[in-house]
Scaffold this active site. Sequence first.
Site, PDB file in Angstrom:
ATOM      1  N   HIS A  63      12.389   6.127   7.124  1.00 35.64           N
ATOM      2  CA  HIS A  63      12.618   4.905   6.348  1.00 35.64           C
ATOM      3  C   HIS A  63      11.446   4.718   5.391  1.00 35.64           C
ATOM      4  O   HIS A  63      11.638   4.525   4.206  1.00 35.64           O
ATOM      5  CB  HIS A  63      12.778   3.686   7.278  1.00 35.64           C
ATOM      6  CG  HIS A  63      13.019   2.390   6.554  1.00 35.64           C
ATOM      7  ND1 HIS A  63      13.483   1.250   7.157  1.00 35.64           N
ATOM      8  CD2 HIS A  63      12.842   2.052   5.257  1.00 35.64           C
ATOM      9  CE1 HIS A  63      13.591   0.268   6.254  1.00 35.64           C
ATOM     10  NE2 HIS A  63      13.205   0.726   5.103  1.00 35.64           N
ATOM     11  N   GLU A 117      11.000   2.422  -1.914  1.00 39.64           N
ATOM     12  CA  GLU A 117       9.892   2.632  -0.969  1.00 39.64           C
ATOM     13  C   GLU A 117       8.585   2.874  -1.714  1.00 39.64           C
ATOM     14  O   GLU A 117       7.535   2.374  -1.315  1.00 39.64           O
ATOM     15  CB  GLU A 117      10.211   3.797  -0.022  1.00 39.64           C
ATOM     16  CG  GLU A 117      11.354   3.499   0.948  1.00 39.64           C
ATOM     17  CD  GLU A 117      11.072   2.296   1.845  1.00 39.64           C
ATOM     18  OE1 GLU A 117       9.971   2.207   2.418  1.00 39.64           O
ATOM     19  OE2 GLU A 117      11.967   1.422   1.969  1.00 39.64           O
ATOM     20  N   HIS A 121       5.922  -0.033  -1.250  1.00 40.41           N
ATOM     21  CA  HIS A 121       4.869   0.366  -0.294  1.00 40.41           C
ATOM     22  C   HIS A 121       3.904   1.414  -0.866  1.00 40.41           C
ATOM     23  O   HIS A 121       2.698   1.300  -0.706  1.00 40.41           O
ATOM     24  CB  HIS A 121       5.517   0.911   0.986  1.00 40.41           C
ATOM     25  CG  HIS A 121       6.385  -0.087   1.696  1.00 40.41           C
ATOM     26  ND1 HIS A 121       5.882  -1.135   2.411  1.00 40.41           N
ATOM     27  CD2 HIS A 121       7.745  -0.191   1.788  1.00 40.41           C
ATOM     28  CE1 HIS A 121       6.871  -1.854   2.923  1.00 40.41           C
ATOM     29  NE2 HIS A 121       8.022  -1.303   2.555  1.00 40.41           N
TER      30      HIS A 121
HETATM   31  P1  5GP Z   1      12.654  -6.831   8.069  1.00 40.72           P
HETATM   32  O1  5GP Z   1      12.436  -8.212   7.563  1.00 40.72           O
HETATM   33  O2  5GP Z   1      14.048  -6.351   8.002  1.00 40.72           O
HETATM   34  O3  5GP Z   1      11.946  -6.531   9.368  1.00 40.72           O
HETATM   35  O4  5GP Z   1      11.865  -5.910   7.052  1.00 40.72           O
HETATM   36  C1  5GP Z   1      12.250  -5.822   5.716  1.00 40.72           C
HETATM   37  C2  5GP Z   1      11.269  -4.966   5.005  1.00 40.72           C
HETATM   38  O5  5GP Z   1       9.984  -5.600   4.944  1.00 40.72           O
HETATM   39  C3  5GP Z   1      10.955  -3.613   5.655  1.00 40.72           C
HETATM   40  O6  5GP Z   1      11.907  -2.662   5.385  1.00 40.72           O
HETATM   41  C4  5GP Z   1       9.639  -3.302   5.022  1.00 40.72           C
HETATM   42  O7  5GP Z   1       9.806  -2.895   3.699  1.00 40.72           O
HETATM   43  C5  5GP Z   1       8.963  -4.632   5.066  1.00 40.72           C
HETATM   44  N1  5GP Z   1       8.260  -4.851   6.348  1.00 40.72           N
HETATM   45  C6  5GP Z   1       8.723  -5.538   7.433  1.00 40.72           C
HETATM   46  N2  5GP Z   1       7.794  -5.568   8.399  1.00 40.72           N
HETATM   47  C7  5GP Z   1       6.725  -4.891   7.935  1.00 40.72           C
HETATM   48  C8  5GP Z   1       5.440  -4.611   8.476  1.00 40.72           C
HETATM   49  O8  5GP Z   1       5.077  -4.981   9.598  1.00 40.72           O
HETATM   50  N3  5GP Z   1       4.602  -3.889   7.687  1.00 40.72           N
HETATM   51  C9  5GP Z   1       4.941  -3.477   6.451  1.00 40.72           C
HETATM   52  N4  5GP Z   1       4.044  -2.786   5.765  1.00 40.72           N
HETATM   53  N5  5GP Z   1       6.137  -3.735   5.913  1.00 40.72           N
HETATM   54  C10 5GP Z   1       7.024  -4.433   6.627  1.00 40.72           C
HETATM   55  P1  5GP Z   2      12.925  -2.370   2.973  1.00 42.69           P
HETATM   56  O1  5GP Z   2      13.673  -2.906   4.108  1.00 42.69           O
HETATM   57  O2  5GP Z   2      12.254  -1.063   3.154  1.00 42.69           O
HETATM   58  O3  5GP Z   2      12.156  -3.348   2.164  1.00 42.69           O
HETATM   59  O4  5GP Z   2      14.117  -2.105   1.982  1.00 42.69           O
HETATM   60  C1  5GP Z   2      15.043  -1.126   2.156  1.00 42.69           C
HETATM   61  C2  5GP Z   2      15.846  -1.163   0.879  1.00 42.69           C
HETATM   62  O5  5GP Z   2      16.317   0.131   0.670  1.00 42.69           O
HETATM   63  C3  5GP Z   2      17.006  -2.099   0.961  1.00 42.69           C
HETATM   64  O6  5GP Z   2      17.232  -2.643  -0.322  1.00 42.69           O
HETATM   65  C4  5GP Z   2      18.140  -1.188   1.327  1.00 42.69           C
HETATM   66  O7  5GP Z   2      19.367  -1.599   0.822  1.00 42.69           O
HETATM   67  C5  5GP Z   2      17.709   0.104   0.679  1.00 42.69           C
HETATM   68  N1  5GP Z   2      18.143   1.263   1.440  1.00 42.69           N
HETATM   69  C6  5GP Z   2      18.788   2.306   0.888  1.00 42.69           C
HETATM   70  N2  5GP Z   2      19.067   3.212   1.839  1.00 42.69           N
HETATM   71  C7  5GP Z   2      18.580   2.731   3.003  1.00 42.69           C
HETATM   72  C8  5GP Z   2      18.579   3.243   4.317  1.00 42.69           C
HETATM   73  O8  5GP Z   2      19.072   4.323   4.630  1.00 42.69           O
HETATM   74  N3  5GP Z   2      17.962   2.490   5.253  1.00 42.69           N
HETATM   75  C9  5GP Z   2      17.377   1.291   4.950  1.00 42.69           C
HETATM   76  N4  5GP Z   2      16.801   0.610   5.941  1.00 42.69           N
HETATM   77  N5  5GP Z   2      17.385   0.774   3.709  1.00 42.69           N
HETATM   78  C10 5GP Z   2      17.985   1.499   2.738  1.00 42.69           C
END
Ligand code: 5GP
Ligand code: 5GP
Length: 241
Positions: A63, A117, A121
């Site tokens: 991811h 990504e 990040h």
């Molecule tokens: P969710 O809110 O679904 O846990 O996370 C959404 C997105 O926020 C993740 O895919 C990632 O991009 C970022 N994110 C969530 N938790 C963390 C964390 O603990 N550290 C970092 N660096 N990014 C995070």
């Molecule tokens: P994050 O949660 O890392 O901030 O965001 C992930 C983003 O990448 C979301 O906008 C999601 O729709 C897109 N995405 C595309 N392909 C994938 C996948 O295979 N897994 C996840 N977790 N996110 C994906």
Amino acid sequence: MEFKESILIKLVVMLQCLTLVLCASQDFDFFYFVQQWPGSYCDTQQSCCYPTSGKPDADFGIHGLWPNYNDGSYPSNCDSSNPFQQSQVSNLISTMQKEWPTLACPSGNGIQFWSHEWDKHGTCSESLLNQHDYFEAALNLKQKANLLQALTSAGKSQCHVYNMEILRYKSRWGFYSLSSIKNAISDSIGFTPFIECNSDSSGNSQLYQVYLCVDTDASSFIDCPVFPHGKCSSNIEFSSF
Ligand code: 5GP
Ligand code: 5GP
């Protein structure tokens, strides 16, 4: 006079060096290396779309590689002037398609996922890793941490230790205790992972993502300075894919 001038020059040079060191130093503490289980991305109510290259392998996929601070917070979107450029990673694309497949809908070729990504990040560790090295580092980490092998070999050889009862019956899919999954990964990789769960369409808690912590060189696993928040049930599903 000359003496004063030479001191001034020395001071300017020292200041420049200091600026260079500060600029080159990283402004985060460690990385989370996050892998997702495709079965659990796909069997939720939201469902998924296979990439345009076809159904991914039944393996964990990357991811992301996320810079983080020791207090649990994290930087994001650090440099809008350095957007993802496919040309920087052209020699990695075919490996990324295999190891870092996108499952979001509509189907894509991965570029959108990898751009997201990098922009969110990767730009936060750009002082240490350029685009090519960032993606290459993530691919190398995946090779080092073979989660599927960790789980299946624990199931085959040590089910009595881990109580990975389902693996005794041919299929690797099924319910396991959360601790058996954590132990299998810790024993294989040497560091305790964080397990993130989501819910399948029937509401079962299932293994969704595995977080490992990595040093700022993005080369070695380390003990996690802090774990993310979130809770799995004590018994979780390893869903089929
Ligand atoms: P969710 O809110 O679904 O846990 O996370 C959404 C997105 O926020 C993740 O895919 C990632 O991009 C970022 N994110 C969530 N938790 C963390 C964390 O603990 N550290 C970092 N660096 N990014 C995070
Ligand atoms: P994050 O949660 O890392 O901030 O965001 C992930 C983003 O990448 C979301 O906008 C999601 O729709 C897109 N995405 C595309 N392909 C994938 C996948 O295979 N897994 C996840 N977790 N996110 C994906």
